[in-house]
Every structure is written in C-alpha cells, then in structure tokens.
Design a protein around this motif. Structure first.
Motif, PDB file in Angstrom:
ATOM      1  N   ILE A 292      36.419  12.713-106.143  1.00 54.16           N
ATOM      2  CA  ILE A 292      36.807  12.015-107.372  1.00 54.16           C
ATOM      3  C   ILE A 292      35.838  10.857-107.600  1.00 54.16           C
ATOM      4  N   THR A 293      35.423  10.673-108.839  1.00 53.36           N
ATOM      5  CA  THR A 293      34.627   9.512-109.220  1.00 53.36           C
ATOM      6  C   THR A 293      35.471   8.590-110.093  1.00 53.36           C
ATOM      7  N   VAL A 294      35.528   7.322-109.746  1.00 52.86           N
ATOM      8  CA  VAL A 294      36.261   6.320-110.522  1.00 52.86           C
ATOM      9  C   VAL A 294      35.238   5.517-111.326  1.00 52.86           C
ATOM     10  N   PRO A 295      35.350   5.530-112.665  1.00 54.80           N
ATOM     11  CA  PRO A 295      34.271   4.966-113.488  1.00 54.80           C
ATOM     12  C   PRO A 295      34.307   3.455-113.654  1.00 54.80           C
ATOM     13  N   LEU A 296      33.122   2.862-113.639  1.00 52.95           N
ATOM     14  CA  LEU A 296      32.947   1.509-114.135  1.00 52.95           C
ATOM     15  C   LEU A 296      32.760   1.589-115.656  1.00 52.95           C
ATOM     16  N   THR A 297      32.662   0.447-116.306  1.00 53.20           N
ATOM     17  CA  THR A 297      32.515   0.387-117.757  1.00 53.20           C
ATOM     18  C   THR A 297      31.332  -0.498-118.108  1.00 53.20           C
ATOM     19  N   ILE A 298      30.530  -0.048-119.074  1.00 53.97           N
ATOM     20  CA  ILE A 298      29.400  -0.842-119.562  1.00 53.97           C
ATOM     21  C   ILE A 298      29.744  -1.338-120.960  1.00 53.97           C
ATOM     22  N   HIS A 299      29.511  -2.622-121.206  1.00 55.49           N
ATOM     23  CA  HIS A 299      29.832  -3.243-122.488  1.00 55.49           C
ATOM     24  C   HIS A 299      28.526  -3.589-123.213  1.00 55.49           C
ATOM     25  N   VAL A 300      28.358  -3.026-124.399  1.00 54.58           N
ATOM     26  CA  VAL A 300      27.124  -3.224-125.163  1.00 54.58           C
ATOM     27  C   VAL A 300      27.484  -3.499-126.622  1.00 54.58           C
ATOM     28  N   GLY A 301      27.130  -4.684-127.110  1.00 51.01           N
ATOM     29  CA  GLY A 301      27.330  -4.999-128.518  1.00 51.01           C
ATOM     30  C   GLY A 301      28.739  -4.757-129.026  1.00 51.01           C
ATOM     31  N   GLY A 302      29.725  -5.099-128.255  1.00 48.18           N
ATOM     32  CA  GLY A 302      31.105  -4.909-128.671  1.00 48.18           C
ATOM     33  C   GLY A 302      31.658  -3.517-128.401  1.00 48.18           C
ATOM     34  N   GLU A 303      30.847  -2.606-127.926  1.00 48.34           N
ATOM     35  CA  GLU A 303      31.302  -1.257-127.575  1.00 48.34           C
ATOM     36  C   GLU A 303      31.497  -1.132-126.073  1.00 48.34           C
ATOM     37  N   GLU A 304      32.459  -0.291-125.701  1.00 47.20           N
ATOM     38  CA  GLU A 304      32.695   0.010-124.294  1.00 47.20           C
ATOM     39  C   GLU A 304      32.269   1.444-124.007  1.00 47.20           C
ATOM     40  N   PHE A 305      31.512   1.616-122.934  1.00 47.72           N
ATOM     41  CA  PHE A 305      31.077   2.940-122.504  1.00 47.72           C
ATOM     42  C   PHE A 305      31.629   3.190-121.109  1.00 47.72           C
ATOM     43  N   VAL A 306      32.550   4.132-121.018  1.00 48.96           N
ATOM     44  CA  VAL A 306      33.149   4.473-119.729  1.00 48.96           C
ATOM     45  C   VAL A 306      32.201   5.420-118.995  1.00 48.96           C
ATOM     46  N   ASP A 307      31.855   5.074-117.776  1.00 49.45           N
ATOM     47  CA  ASP A 307      30.832   5.805-117.031  1.00 49.45           C
ATOM     48  C   ASP A 307      31.437   7.025-116.319  1.00 49.45           C
ATOM     49  N   ASP A 308      31.844   7.993-117.108  1.00 48.24           N
ATOM     50  CA  ASP A 308      32.404   9.217-116.545  1.00 48.24           C
ATOM     51  C   ASP A 308      31.544  10.416-116.938  1.00 48.24           C
ATOM     52  N   ALA A 309      32.014  11.610-116.639  1.00 47.99           N
ATOM     53  CA  ALA A 309      31.218  12.817-116.880  1.00 47.99           C
ATOM     54  C   ALA A 309      30.988  13.072-118.362  1.00 47.99           C
ATOM     55  N   GLN A 310      31.799  12.498-119.221  1.00 45.57           N
ATOM     56  CA  GLN A 310      31.656  12.716-120.666  1.00 45.57           C
ATOM     57  C   GLN A 310      30.690  11.740-121.324  1.00 45.57           C
ATOM     58  N   LEU A 311      30.221  10.753-120.589  1.00 38.12           N
ATOM     59  CA  LEU A 311      29.343   9.744-121.185  1.00 38.12           C
ATOM     60  C   LEU A 311      27.998  10.349-121.577  1.00 38.12           C
ATOM     61  N   ASP A 312      27.559  10.037-122.790  1.00 40.07           N
ATOM     62  CA  ASP A 312      26.220  10.391-123.238  1.00 40.07           C
ATOM     63  C   ASP A 312      25.277   9.279-122.760  1.00 40.07           C
ATOM     64  N   VAL A 313      24.632   9.497-121.620  1.00 37.44           N
ATOM     65  CA  VAL A 313      23.819   8.464-120.998  1.00 37.44           C
ATOM     66  C   VAL A 313      22.623   8.098-121.872  1.00 37.44           C
ATOM     67  N   ALA A 314      22.027   9.089-122.519  1.00 39.45           N
ATOM     68  CA  ALA A 314      20.883   8.819-123.397  1.00 39.45           C
ATOM     69  C   ALA A 314      21.291   7.901-124.549  1.00 39.45           C
TER      70      ALA A 314
END
Length: 290
Positions: free
Chosen positions: A26-48
């Motif tokens: 199991i991977t437990v995601p951290l979160t990245i905050h950019v310009g008021g948006e939250e990006f959950v670092d899971d398998a669905q994240l569009d890294v690009a």
C-alpha cells in the motif's frame, strides 16, 4: 496471518505487487500544494501536469504529509505491518505514522478485551526518499517470500537493511528544495548560478548532504559510481528514479552494470513528491551495501 508492506508516496512504486504470500503493498500519498491547487500523490496523479503547474507558478508551493487518520485507514486490515517512511528530518510523515500506529493498536486492544497479541505495526524511518524506500520494500518482500517469518524477525531484517543501504541525488535544479528548507540555500544558489548538477546523499540524520558538483553526464555518472564504490557497494539491488530523464537513468544503469555485473538495476519514473523536489531531469539512486 496476513502481512502488509506500507510506504508513503516518496516511494515511487505504484503498480508493484509483492511476491510473498498473503502480503499486500500500500502507498499512502503525500499532497503537493501549487497555486491554490492540491495534488494528491497517488496512482491517478498526472505527474507531467503537476510539473507544468509547478514550473509556471511564481508563488511558493509546498508539500504536506498524510494525516494520522489517513495512515490509520491503511494500518487496520493486515495482522503484521511494516511501514517505511520518508526521512523524519524531511517531513512530518514519520511522526504522523507513529501516531496512527498508536491509534490503531489502541483500537485493537479495546476490541479484543485488552489483548494486543495478533496485531503488530512497526514504523521505519528510512532517513531518505525515493530509491532507498523502493529498495527496502523489495528486499523485505524477498525476505518474507523465503518462508515463515516472525514479526520480530521481519523488524530486525528491515532495520538492518535501512542501516546498510543509501541514497544519492543527482539534481540540476534545487529551487523547491531550497524554498522548502530541505537544502542549504547557499549550495542551491551556487549550483543554480553556475548551471551545474549537484550530487548529494543522505546524512546519518536523514538530511541532504552535498557530495559535490558535477559537470556533464559522463562526469556525473563517473562520480556517482565512484561514490557508490567508496560507500561499500559491491553489487546487489539498485533503484534509479528519474524525472523525465530515462536516457540518463539508462546510461547510469549501464555504468553500474559494467562496474558490477552482478548488480540488478531497476529504473522507475518519479511520482509527484519526488518529481516536485528532484525537478526536471533529476535522478535518485537507492542501493544496498550490506
């Protein structure tokens, strides 16, 4: 008896499946905050897309660790659980996981009339990020796959691996590390000003320690291999994580295998958190020297 190997998302394994029986990953995601948006670092994240947003954002961005509640949700199912986290000196993730461990074990004790036997959770501070966590996950799975293991055996083994493995960072941009206090400002400014890559490693405390500057891919590869040799690597498992730099990762893999033909080298693209901190063309190398 069921096992779970759990890591936070500084471990870049996303679709990996354990080979040990009755074992989940199991991977437990951290979160990245950019310009008021939250990006959950899971398998669905569009890294690009995350990397594009980070590059375009002029204001400071940041990351945040999983909550204790998020960790607790991941810890409730299996009987024996080993958790591997990013360095406690780089993130609050380790402390959050420890809090969750205590919550879940207290719950289990209440539900089973004061008896805790049957539920075990151990949290390991990797003192690193990226490739070292992936290495620890795979080696633990191999250990469990070899046959019946007690929980104490597994804890002793993973602590041994943590002490006998290391990580290297080869980075060409340091803006997010410096902004978030993960790298000394002077070192980051020096590297950025002179447009050079910087080779770093993890200190004993789990902070980023500068090895030295490198110029050009060949010199970077040579210095990486030299540092691996000087720290005790003599062939074994290696993970190379990259940020949109598969060519550089492959070149480094070839140099490692040429030096140590017995080495097994795996190349993995970085997820959101490691991409955020390693930035464009960054490489993170985890290796064992046990």
């Amino acid at each position: 008896m069921s096992w779970a190997i759990i890591a936070d998302s500084s471990c870049n394994l996303r679709s990996w499946t354990p080979t040990a029986p009755d074992t989940s990953f199991i991977t437990v995601p951290l979160t990245i905050h950019v310009g008021g948006e939250e990006f959950v670092d899971d398998a669905q994240l569009d890294v690009a897309e995350l990397n594009r947003k980070v590059a375009a954002e002029k204001e400071a961005s940041s990351s945040s660790c999983p909550s204790a509640g998020t960790w607790a949700d991941a810890l409730r199912d299996a009987d024996d659980i080993i958790v591997i986290t990013i360095s406690a000196n780089l993130s609050g993730t380790y402390e959050s996981a420890i809090t969750a461990r205590n919550i879940v074990l207290d719950e289990y004790t209440r539900e089973h009339a004061g008896v805790i036997k049957g539920k075990n959770v151990h949290v390991v501070n990797s003192r690193a990020a990226g490739g070292k966590l992936e290495l620890m996950v795979e080696l633990l799975d191999r250990y469990l796959a070899q046959g019946a293991r007690t929980f104490d055996d597994a804890v002793s083994y993973i602590e041994h691996i943590e002490e006998r493995s290391s990580v290297l960072f080869s980075l060409s941009s340091f803006e997010n590390l410096v902004k978030n206090g993960r790298m000394p400002r002077l070192a980051g400014s020096f590297a950025s000003k002179f447009n050079i890559r910087m080779l770093g490693t993890a200190s004993n405390e789990g902070t980023i320690k500068i090895v030295g500057p490198t110029r050009g891919e060949k010199k970077t590869i040579r210095k990486t291999v030299e540092h691996m040799a000087s720290s005790g690597f003599h062939g074994g498992l290696v993970y190379i994580d990259h940020v949109d730099n598969e060519q550089g990762a492959c070149a480094l893999r070839d140099a490692i295998v040429e030096q140590w033909p017995s080495a097994t080298v795996r190349i993995v693209p970085c997820g959101g958190l490691c991409s955020y901190y390693a930035e464009e063309s960054g490489l993170i190398v985890g290796y064992e020297w046990a």
